[in-house]
Design a protein around this motif. Structure first.
Motif, PDB file in Angstrom:
ATOM      1  N   GLN A  74      -8.854   8.631   0.313  1.00  7.26           N
ATOM      2  CA  GLN A  74      -9.959   8.424   1.274  1.00  7.26           C
ATOM      3  C   GLN A  74     -11.399   8.086   0.389  1.00  7.26           C
ATOM      4  O   GLN A  74     -11.152   8.336  -0.922  1.00  7.26           O
ATOM      5  N   LYS A 105     -11.069   3.181  -4.614  1.00  2.00           N
ATOM      6  CA  LYS A 105      -9.671   3.477  -4.064  1.00  2.00           C
ATOM      7  C   LYS A 105      -8.686   2.399  -4.472  1.00  2.00           C
ATOM      8  O   LYS A 105      -7.755   2.940  -4.974  1.00  2.00           O
ATOM      9  N   SER A 159      -4.789  14.917   1.394  1.00  2.00           N
ATOM     10  CA  SER A 159      -5.642  13.745   1.088  1.00  2.00           C
ATOM     11  C   SER A 159      -6.149  13.640  -0.490  1.00  2.00           C
ATOM     12  O   SER A 159      -6.310  14.699  -0.892  1.00  2.00           O
ATOM     13  N   ILE A 172      -4.428   3.843   2.146  1.00  2.00           N
ATOM     14  CA  ILE A 172      -5.748   3.571   2.376  1.00  2.00           C
ATOM     15  C   ILE A 172      -6.276   3.339   3.487  1.00  2.00           C
ATOM     16  O   ILE A 172      -6.017   2.128   4.138  1.00  2.00           O
ATOM     17  N   SER A 173      -7.126   3.862   4.436  1.00  2.00           N
ATOM     18  CA  SER A 173      -7.612   3.247   5.955  1.00  2.00           C
ATOM     19  C   SER A 173      -8.447   4.241   6.448  1.00  2.00           C
ATOM     20  O   SER A 173      -8.710   5.515   6.047  1.00  2.00           O
ATOM     21  N   HIS A 174      -9.414   3.340   7.127  1.00  2.45           N
ATOM     22  CA  HIS A 174     -10.654   4.188   7.608  1.00  2.45           C
ATOM     23  C   HIS A 174     -10.282   4.381   9.221  1.00  2.45           C
ATOM     24  O   HIS A 174     -11.157   4.626   9.977  1.00  2.45           O
ATOM     25  N   THR A 234      -4.306   6.606  11.207  1.00  6.81           N
ATOM     26  CA  THR A 234      -3.775   7.593  10.045  1.00  6.81           C
ATOM     27  C   THR A 234      -3.308   8.937  10.800  1.00  6.81           C
ATOM     28  O   THR A 234      -2.491   9.516  10.279  1.00  6.81           O
ATOM     29  N   LYS A 251      -9.526  12.246  -1.895  1.00  4.24           N
ATOM     30  CA  LYS A 251     -11.107  11.811  -1.508  1.00  4.24           C
ATOM     31  C   LYS A 251     -11.750  11.565  -2.678  1.00  4.24           C
ATOM     32  O   LYS A 251     -12.001  12.623  -3.522  1.00  4.24           O
ATOM     33  N   HIS A 265      -3.284  10.255   2.106  1.00  7.95           N
ATOM     34  CA  HIS A 265      -4.259   9.488   2.600  1.00  7.95           C
ATOM     35  C   HIS A 265      -5.389   9.523   1.487  1.00  7.95           C
ATOM     36  O   HIS A 265      -5.893  10.320   1.055  1.00  7.95           O
ATOM     37  N   ASP A 300     -16.609   1.834   6.036  1.00 10.43           N
ATOM     38  CA  ASP A 300     -15.961   2.958   5.752  1.00 10.43           C
ATOM     39  C   ASP A 300     -16.081   4.025   6.806  1.00 10.43           C
ATOM     40  O   ASP A 300     -16.728   3.578   7.672  1.00 10.43           O
ATOM     41  N   ALA A 301     -15.732   5.267   6.600  1.00 12.02           N
ATOM     42  CA  ALA A 301     -15.772   6.303   7.832  1.00 12.02           C
ATOM     43  C   ALA A 301     -17.139   6.609   8.402  1.00 12.02           C
ATOM     44  O   ALA A 301     -17.383   6.700   9.272  1.00 12.02           O
ATOM     45  N   GLN A 342      -9.055   6.035  11.804  1.00 15.29           N
ATOM     46  CA  GLN A 342      -8.660   7.479  12.033  1.00 15.29           C
ATOM     47  C   GLN A 342      -7.370   7.487  13.170  1.00 15.29           C
ATOM     48  O   GLN A 342      -6.620   8.488  12.961  1.00 15.29           O
TER      49      GLN A 342
END
Length: 528
Positions: free
Chosen positions: A370, A377, A525, A510-512, A517, A527, A368, A171-172, A514
């Protein structure tokens, strides 16, 4: 630190993967290893780590190293301690604590009495509470498994670090921890990754291709700049060759017409002058031979120019040549598709989300989705799709077509060939030649059509999924992609980005990643 000299590797079936690779990693150097899917990046790391042996050549590592593998499900039976490379030592430590004073246990432990605490501290750096280090990691998520291997860096303290797609599944927040480590570390590194934010942190870039390894003495941005300059020069040269071919065709036409006029005038003069018929035939044959020779010379020149142009066009990146044809959604922009009020899911007695969810989804939005690993998610997408009903709250769904693509492209059938997959998606009754044209547009040439789904790389599965989507009679109103860039190389990420940006329906990503995206013009978004 690391020297690779004339290394060649063959697959077990004797198929050549790469040959005569030579390069080195010096002390303090932080290098990226990039290349297309299937070029051999992961295999090369395994060769350096000693998990595979080269067919020929030499690999020399003169410093302690640690290898963070790419996770593809091969570690289901591995314990946390084994994943850290310390299973035997830790088991010896526990046996000593239980009273087993066999000398073999002390030899295995090698006076490393702080081993257990060092492991726990390393795991804590990645957000893990105290763990049973001998428990199997089967029940952990992909992100948690990756964090265990990354925690091994602090435990092992190597001088050379080998990492294969370390940000996959992270994850981020966990990615930021890894980025900070790379910035401050003094270890030498060789990293395989498609994460462009990570690649920007590395001071040199090695590109692995069918022709060998090319060094770019800078980070990913420097590499991309050099590649863009090369591509621009290539495009200019292709344009020049196309212009030259057009001019050559025109020159050929003018030369042939001039020759024909000259022959016609000569024939009239000969007839007026009363030249014998046998001589006229001889002169005519000579003129025809001269014209045929001229045409042959032009044809030979044109064939060479066309062959060169074909090779030049084939050398362009795939993202510059693909045609997607993803039609727009039939829904009018702004139509309410999903409305959620006080939404939640229960797991036992616990709610998945601490706060109930309220949101609306309208046609044409680009969203997005997140959240950290385990934040729900994928569970929320299943509610949006109608696959799962909420435990509490209301989810109202208006009629619409939705298409969900997970990170493994699992809607594709491994037992079907590429051609069978697209015919299965061809619910609009396109003719055979139209289907084959579409396959070629997605870079699937005829020799590939009989390959089975289970044989395809991540990038090939992605392109096949997009091809199936383009063949469907009813285009989706909502397209949901769950971590779509995992296991894709940079070229295929660029292909996917171009396809998504062509799509005009409702998009949920759904993506980490950056950089990925940022390129999608996402409007808002959600979140978790």
């Amino acid at each position: 630190m690391l020297t690779i000299h004339d290394v060649t590797y063959l697959h077990p079936d004797r198929e050549l993967l790469f040959q005569n690779l030579s390069f080195s990693i010096s002390k303090l150097q932080k290098a990226a290893l990039i290349g297309h899917n299937g070029s051999g990046k992961s295999t090369l790391l395994k060769l350096i780590a000693g998990e595979l042996r080269p067919f020929s050549g030499m690999i020399s590592v003169d410093a302690p190293f640690y290898y963070v593998p790419q996770l593809v499900g091969q570690y289901h039976a591995t314990s946390i301690a084994d994943a850290l490379g310390l299973g035997d030592k830790l088991r010896a430590y526990y046996r000593i604590l239980e009273g087993d004073v066999d000398s073999e246990n002390f030899t295995a432990l090698d006076d490393d009495w702080e081993l257990e605490e060092r492991c726990q501290l390393a795991l804590a750096e990645w957000g893990f509470p105290r763990q049973d280090l001998l428990q199997p990691i089967t029940t952990l998520s992909g992100g948690q498994k990756m964090k265990i291997f990354l925690a091994g860096i602090s435990v092992r303290e190597p001088k050379l670090l080998l990492m294969d797609e370390p940000t996959n599944h992270l994850d981020a927040e966990s990615r930021e921890i890894l980025y900070a480590f790379i910035r401050r570390s003094s270890m030498s590194m060789l990293v395989v990754s498609h994460d462009r934010e990570l690649l920007r942190l590395l001071d040199s870039t090695y590109e692995l291709s069918s022709t060998g390894v090319t060094l770019y003495s800078g980070n990913y941005d420097f590499y991309k700049q050099q590649k863009d300059l090369s591509l621009h020069a290539l495009q200019q040269y292709i344009h020049g060759q196309e212009t030259a071919i057009r001019k050559a065709k025109e020159k050929e036409r003018i030369a042939i017409e001039r020759q024909q006029r000259t022959d016609a005038r000569g024939k009239k003069k000969q007839e007026k002058a009363g030249v014998a018929r046998i001589m006229i035939n001889t002169l005519r044959n000579k003129a025809e031979n001269s014209g045929a020779k001229l045409r042959s010379q032009h044809a030979e020149k044109m064939d060479g120019m066309r062959a060169e142009l074909t090779d030049l066009r084939a050398s362009r990146p795939a993202a510059n040549t693909m045609q997607f044809g993803l039609a727009a959604s039939g829904q009018h922009h702004g139509k309410l598709l999903v409305k959620a009020t006080r939404l939640n899911l229960n797991f036992g007695t616990e709610n998945l989300w601490q706060t109930d969810l309220d949101f609306q989804l309208r046609s044409g939005e680009r969203i997005h989705l997140q959240g950290a690993n385990g934040s729900g998610k994928t569970a929320l997408t299943h509610i949006i799709l109608g696959k799962t009903e909420p435990s509490s709250g209301i989810c109202i769904r208006q009629p619409h077509q939705a298409f969900y693509i997970d990170q493994d492209y699992s809607f594709l059938k491994p037992e079907l060939t590429i051609y069978e997959q697209v015919q299965h998606a061809n619910d609009g009754g396109l003719l055979e030649h139209e289907v084959k044209t579409k396959l070629n547009q997605f870079l699937f040439t005829a020799p590939m059509w009989d390959r089975y789904g289970e044989q395809l790389s991540g990038g090939e599965r992605m392109r096949l999924a997009l091809c199936c989507l383009a063949l469907k009679k009813e285009k989706p109103d909502v397209l949901i992609l769950d971590e779509p860039t995992n296991n894709l190389d940079i070229q295929n990420i660029e292909i996917l980005t171009a396809a998504i940006n062509e799509y005009k329906g409702t998009l949920i990503i759904i993506s980490h990643d950056q950089t990925f995206t940022d390129a999608l013009s996402l409007q808002r978004s959600i979140k978790l």
